[in-house]
Design a protein around this motif. Structure first.
Motif, mmCIF file in Angstrom:
data_model
loop_
_atom_site.group_PDB
_atom_site.id
_atom_site.type_symbol
_atom_site.label_atom_id
_atom_site.label_comp_id
_atom_site.label_asym_id
_atom_site.label_seq_id
_atom_site.Cartn_x
_atom_site.Cartn_y
_atom_site.Cartn_z
ATOM 1 N N VAL A 26 0.865 -1.184 0.000
ATOM 2 C CA VAL A 26 0.000 0.000 0.000
ATOM 3 C C VAL A 26 0.900 1.233 0.000
ATOM 4 O O VAL A 26 1.942 1.259 0.658
ATOM 5 N N VAL A 27 0.491 2.251 -0.765
ATOM 6 C CA VAL A 27 1.252 3.500 -0.828
ATOM 7 C C VAL A 27 1.015 4.264 0.466
ATOM 8 O O VAL A 27 -0.116 4.598 0.804
ATOM 9 N N GLN A 28 2.103 4.517 1.210
ATOM 10 C CA GLN A 28 2.023 5.248 2.464
ATOM 11 C C GLN A 28 2.219 6.750 2.246
ATOM 12 O O GLN A 28 1.594 7.568 2.898
ATOM 13 N N SER A 29 3.121 7.103 1.303
ATOM 14 C CA SER A 29 3.356 8.520 1.027
ATOM 15 C C SER A 29 3.993 8.691 -0.346
ATOM 16 O O SER A 29 4.611 7.776 -0.877
ATOM 17 N N VAL A 30 3.808 9.882 -0.891
ATOM 18 C CA VAL A 30 4.438 10.295 -2.143
ATOM 19 C C VAL A 30 5.127 11.622 -1.847
ATOM 20 O O VAL A 30 4.485 12.573 -1.404
ATOM 21 N N VAL A 31 6.464 11.651 -2.054
ATOM 22 C CA VAL A 31 7.256 12.808 -1.632
ATOM 23 C C VAL A 31 8.128 13.290 -2.782
ATOM 24 O O VAL A 31 8.729 12.484 -3.494
ATOM 25 N N ASP A 32 8.203 14.610 -2.957
ATOM 26 C CA ASP A 32 9.149 15.214 -3.893
ATOM 27 C C ASP A 32 10.434 15.510 -3.131
ATOM 28 O O ASP A 32 10.451 16.373 -2.247
ATOM 29 N N ALA A 33 11.495 14.772 -3.452
ATOM 30 C CA ALA A 33 12.773 14.931 -2.754
ATOM 31 C C ALA A 33 13.747 15.711 -3.629
ATOM 32 O O ALA A 33 13.917 15.387 -4.807
ATOM 33 N N PRO A 34 14.398 16.731 -3.073
ATOM 34 C CA PRO A 34 15.372 17.503 -3.850
ATOM 35 C C PRO A 34 16.488 16.599 -4.376
ATOM 36 O O PRO A 34 16.977 15.729 -3.657
ATOM 37 N N HIS A 35 16.849 16.784 -5.614
ATOM 38 C CA HIS A 35 17.925 16.050 -6.285
ATOM 39 C C HIS A 35 17.638 14.566 -6.487
ATOM 40 O O HIS A 35 18.511 13.841 -6.934
ATOM 41 N N GLN A 36 16.452 14.083 -6.110
ATOM 42 C CA GLN A 36 16.113 12.677 -6.282
ATOM 43 C C GLN A 36 14.823 12.474 -7.059
ATOM 44 O O GLN A 36 14.549 11.375 -7.515
ATOM 45 N N GLY A 37 14.013 13.489 -7.167
ATOM 46 C CA GLY A 37 12.743 13.362 -7.869
ATOM 47 C C GLY A 37 11.635 12.925 -6.926
ATOM 48 O O GLY A 37 11.718 13.100 -5.712
ATOM 49 N N THR A 38 10.601 12.331 -7.485
ATOM 50 C CA THR A 38 9.457 11.896 -6.696
ATOM 51 C C THR A 38 9.693 10.484 -6.192
ATOM 52 O O THR A 38 9.999 9.580 -6.966
ATOM 53 N N LEU A 39 9.539 10.298 -4.884
ATOM 54 C CA LEU A 39 9.730 8.998 -4.251
ATOM 55 C C LEU A 39 8.403 8.510 -3.689
ATOM 56 O O LEU A 39 7.596 9.295 -3.192
ATOM 57 N N VAL A 40 8.205 7.193 -3.758
ATOM 58 C CA VAL A 40 6.987 6.571 -3.246
ATOM 59 C C VAL A 40 7.381 5.637 -2.106
ATOM 60 O O VAL A 40 8.261 4.796 -2.272
ATOM 61 N N ARG A 41 6.723 5.793 -0.966
ATOM 62 C CA ARG A 41 6.963 4.920 0.194
ATOM 63 C C ARG A 41 5.868 3.863 0.207
ATOM 64 O O ARG A 41 4.681 4.184 0.266
ATOM 65 N N LEU A 42 6.279 2.586 0.137
ATOM 66 C CA LEU A 42 5.343 1.471 0.152
ATOM 67 C C LEU A 42 5.502 0.669 1.431
ATOM 68 O O LEU A 42 6.630 0.474 1.913
ATOM 69 N N VAL A 43 4.390 0.209 1.976
ATOM 70 C CA VAL A 43 4.391 -0.617 3.167
ATOM 71 C C VAL A 43 3.693 -1.927 2.819
ATOM 72 O O VAL A 43 2.627 -1.932 2.206
ATOM 73 N N GLN A 44 4.309 -3.031 3.225
ATOM 74 C CA GLN A 44 3.759 -4.353 2.932
ATOM 75 C C GLN A 44 2.487 -4.561 3.747
ATOM 76 O O GLN A 44 2.457 -4.320 4.950
ATOM 77 N N VAL A 45 1.427 -5.029 3.080
ATOM 78 C CA VAL A 45 0.183 -5.352 3.762
ATOM 79 C C VAL A 45 0.385 -6.702 4.449
ATOM 80 O O VAL A 45 0.906 -7.633 3.849
ATOM 81 N N ASP A 46 -0.016 -6.822 5.698
ATOM 82 C CA ASP A 46 0.149 -8.056 6.485
ATOM 83 C C ASP A 46 1.604 -8.486 6.571
ATOM 84 O O ASP A 46 1.922 -9.669 6.460
ATOM 85 N N GLY A 47 2.488 -7.536 6.733
ATOM 86 C CA GLY A 47 3.903 -7.854 6.855
ATOM 87 C C GLY A 47 4.663 -6.695 7.460
ATOM 88 O O GLY A 47 4.084 -5.686 7.858
ATOM 89 N N LEU A 48 5.973 -6.840 7.493
ATOM 90 C CA LEU A 48 6.823 -5.826 8.109
ATOM 91 C C LEU A 48 7.620 -5.019 7.089
ATOM 92 O O LEU A 48 8.335 -4.100 7.458
ATOM 93 N N GLY A 49 7.513 -5.373 5.814
ATOM 94 C CA GLY A 49 8.330 -4.744 4.795
ATOM 95 C C GLY A 49 7.946 -3.304 4.507
ATOM 96 O O GLY A 49 6.770 -2.949 4.487
ATOM 97 N N LYS A 50 8.966 -2.475 4.297
ATOM 98 C CA LYS A 50 8.790 -1.081 3.885
ATOM 99 C C LYS A 50 9.868 -0.790 2.859
ATOM 100 O O LYS A 50 10.998 -1.256 2.996
#
Length: 74
Positions: A26-50
């Motif tokens: 599931v998408v947790q956040s969408v962030v515009d990071a300087p010098h890196q572009g747009t980053l997407v933070r994903l979190v695993q559903v029913d798990g510990l992965g990020k």
């Protein structure tokens, strides 16, 4: 192209990857990071992965399939 991706990705969207087993993310956040572009933070559903990835990797090339997308159903 990147602007289209940015507009189509929203917090709460579900994505799936397939490897040894199917994993749902599931998408947790969408962030515009300087010098890196747009980053997407994903979190695993029913798990510990990020994971934080560039928005350009969120698609077939990166191994992700969007759930609930009519274009993916067939």
């Amino acid at each position: 192209m990147l602007d289209e991706c940015r507009q189509s990705v929203a917090v709460g969207d579900l994505y799936e990857t397939e490897g040894r087993r199917r994993t749902t993310w599931v998408v947790q956040s969408v962030v515009d990071a300087p010098h890196q572009g747009t980053l997407v933070r994903l979190v695993q559903v029913d798990g510990l992965g990020k994971v934080t990835i560039p928005i350009s990797d969120l698609g077939y090339a990166g191994g992700f399939t969007r759930l609930g997308d009519p274009a993916n159903e067939g």
